[in-house]
Design a protein around this motif. Structure first.
Motif, PDB file in Angstrom:
ATOM      1  N   ILE A   6       0.823  -1.210   0.000  1.00 24.91           N
ATOM      2  CA  ILE A   6       0.000   0.000   0.000  1.00 24.91           C
ATOM      3  C   ILE A   6       0.860   1.264   0.000  1.00 24.91           C
ATOM      4  CG2 ILE A   6      -1.641   1.361   1.354  1.00 24.91           C
ATOM      5  CD1 ILE A   6      -2.999  -1.208   2.110  1.00 24.91           C
ATOM      6  N   VAL A  37      -7.024  -9.006   3.638  1.00 18.82           N
ATOM      7  CA  VAL A  37      -7.907  -7.851   3.629  1.00 18.82           C
ATOM      8  C   VAL A  37      -9.032  -8.121   2.641  1.00 18.82           C
ATOM      9  CG1 VAL A  37      -8.006  -5.371   3.202  1.00 18.82           C
ATOM     10  CG2 VAL A  37      -5.924  -6.373   4.100  1.00 18.82           C
ATOM     11  N   VAL A  38     -10.244  -7.681   2.983  1.00 20.19           N
ATOM     12  CA  VAL A  38     -11.383  -7.838   2.081  1.00 20.19           C
ATOM     13  C   VAL A  38     -11.477  -6.591   1.212  1.00 20.19           C
ATOM     14  CG1 VAL A  38     -13.867  -8.156   1.911  1.00 20.19           C
ATOM     15  CG2 VAL A  38     -12.601  -9.289   3.732  1.00 20.19           C
ATOM     16  N   LEU A  39     -11.288  -6.771  -0.101  1.00 26.60           N
ATOM     17  CA  LEU A  39     -11.380  -5.672  -1.061  1.00 26.60           C
ATOM     18  C   LEU A  39     -12.416  -6.030  -2.114  1.00 26.60           C
ATOM     19  CD1 LEU A  39      -7.599  -4.856  -1.671  1.00 26.60           C
ATOM     20  CD2 LEU A  39      -9.215  -3.537  -0.317  1.00 26.60           C
ATOM     21  N   GLY A  40     -13.468  -5.248  -2.187  1.00 26.50           N
ATOM     22  CA  GLY A  40     -14.513  -5.497  -3.191  1.00 26.50           C
ATOM     23  C   GLY A  40     -15.190  -6.845  -3.019  1.00 26.50           C
ATOM     24  N   GLN A  42     -13.802  -9.578  -2.002  1.00 24.97           N
ATOM     25  CA  GLN A  42     -12.859 -10.680  -2.161  1.00 24.97           C
ATOM     26  C   GLN A  42     -11.744 -10.575  -1.138  1.00 24.97           C
ATOM     27  OE1 GLN A  42     -11.467 -10.535  -6.248  1.00 24.97           O
ATOM     28  NE2 GLN A  42     -12.335 -12.568  -6.587  1.00 24.97           N
ATOM     29  N   LYS A  43     -11.297 -11.725  -0.648  1.00 25.89           N
ATOM     30  CA  LYS A  43     -10.179 -11.745   0.286  1.00 25.89           C
ATOM     31  C   LYS A  43      -8.885 -11.706  -0.503  1.00 25.89           C
ATOM     32  CE  LYS A  43     -12.325 -14.235   4.090  1.00 25.89           C
ATOM     33  NZ  LYS A  43     -12.252 -15.423   4.935  1.00 25.89           N
ATOM     34  N   MET A  56      -4.517   1.951   9.014  1.00 27.21           N
ATOM     35  CA  MET A  56      -5.770   1.370   8.557  1.00 27.21           C
ATOM     36  C   MET A  56      -6.706   1.077   9.725  1.00 27.21           C
ATOM     37  SD  MET A  56      -4.394  -1.132   5.553  1.00 27.21           S
ATOM     38  CE  MET A  56      -5.976  -1.737   5.049  1.00 27.21           C
ATOM     39  N   LEU A  61     -10.478   0.979   8.451  1.00 26.30           N
ATOM     40  CA  LEU A  61     -10.463   0.190   7.218  1.00 26.30           C
ATOM     41  C   LEU A  61     -10.092  -1.268   7.460  1.00 26.30           C
ATOM     42  CD1 LEU A  61      -8.599   2.779   4.993  1.00 26.30           C
ATOM     43  CD2 LEU A  61     -11.050   2.326   5.044  1.00 26.30           C
TER      44      LEU A  61
END
Length: 64
Positions: A6, A37-40, A42-43, A56, A61
């Motif tokens: 990141i 991390v769950v993004l959209g 998805q893991k 975060m 987040l």
């Protein structure tokens, strides 16, 4: 590779200076942790620096 996914924080280079003022090369590596991390919906596994994890958590987040 030692780099946060990141923040992009990576290795830093410099000199180790002894009492007798000898300079030898030194590398400081970031403290990286692998976090899921769950993004959209998805893991995703990410390599994050501990400083990025703290930020975060503070922003809400990342769940503990």
């Amino acid at each position: 590779m030692q780099k946060c996914d990141i923040t992009g924080k990576g290795k830093q280079f410099g000199n180790n200076v002894s009492f007798s003022q000898r300079h030898t090369k030194k590398v400081w590596k970031p403290n990286l942790q692998i976090k899921t991390v769950v993004l959209g919906g998805q893991k995703v596994k990410l390599k994050l620096s501990t400083q990025a994890i703290r930020t975060m958590k503070r922003k809400g987040l990342l769940k503990v």
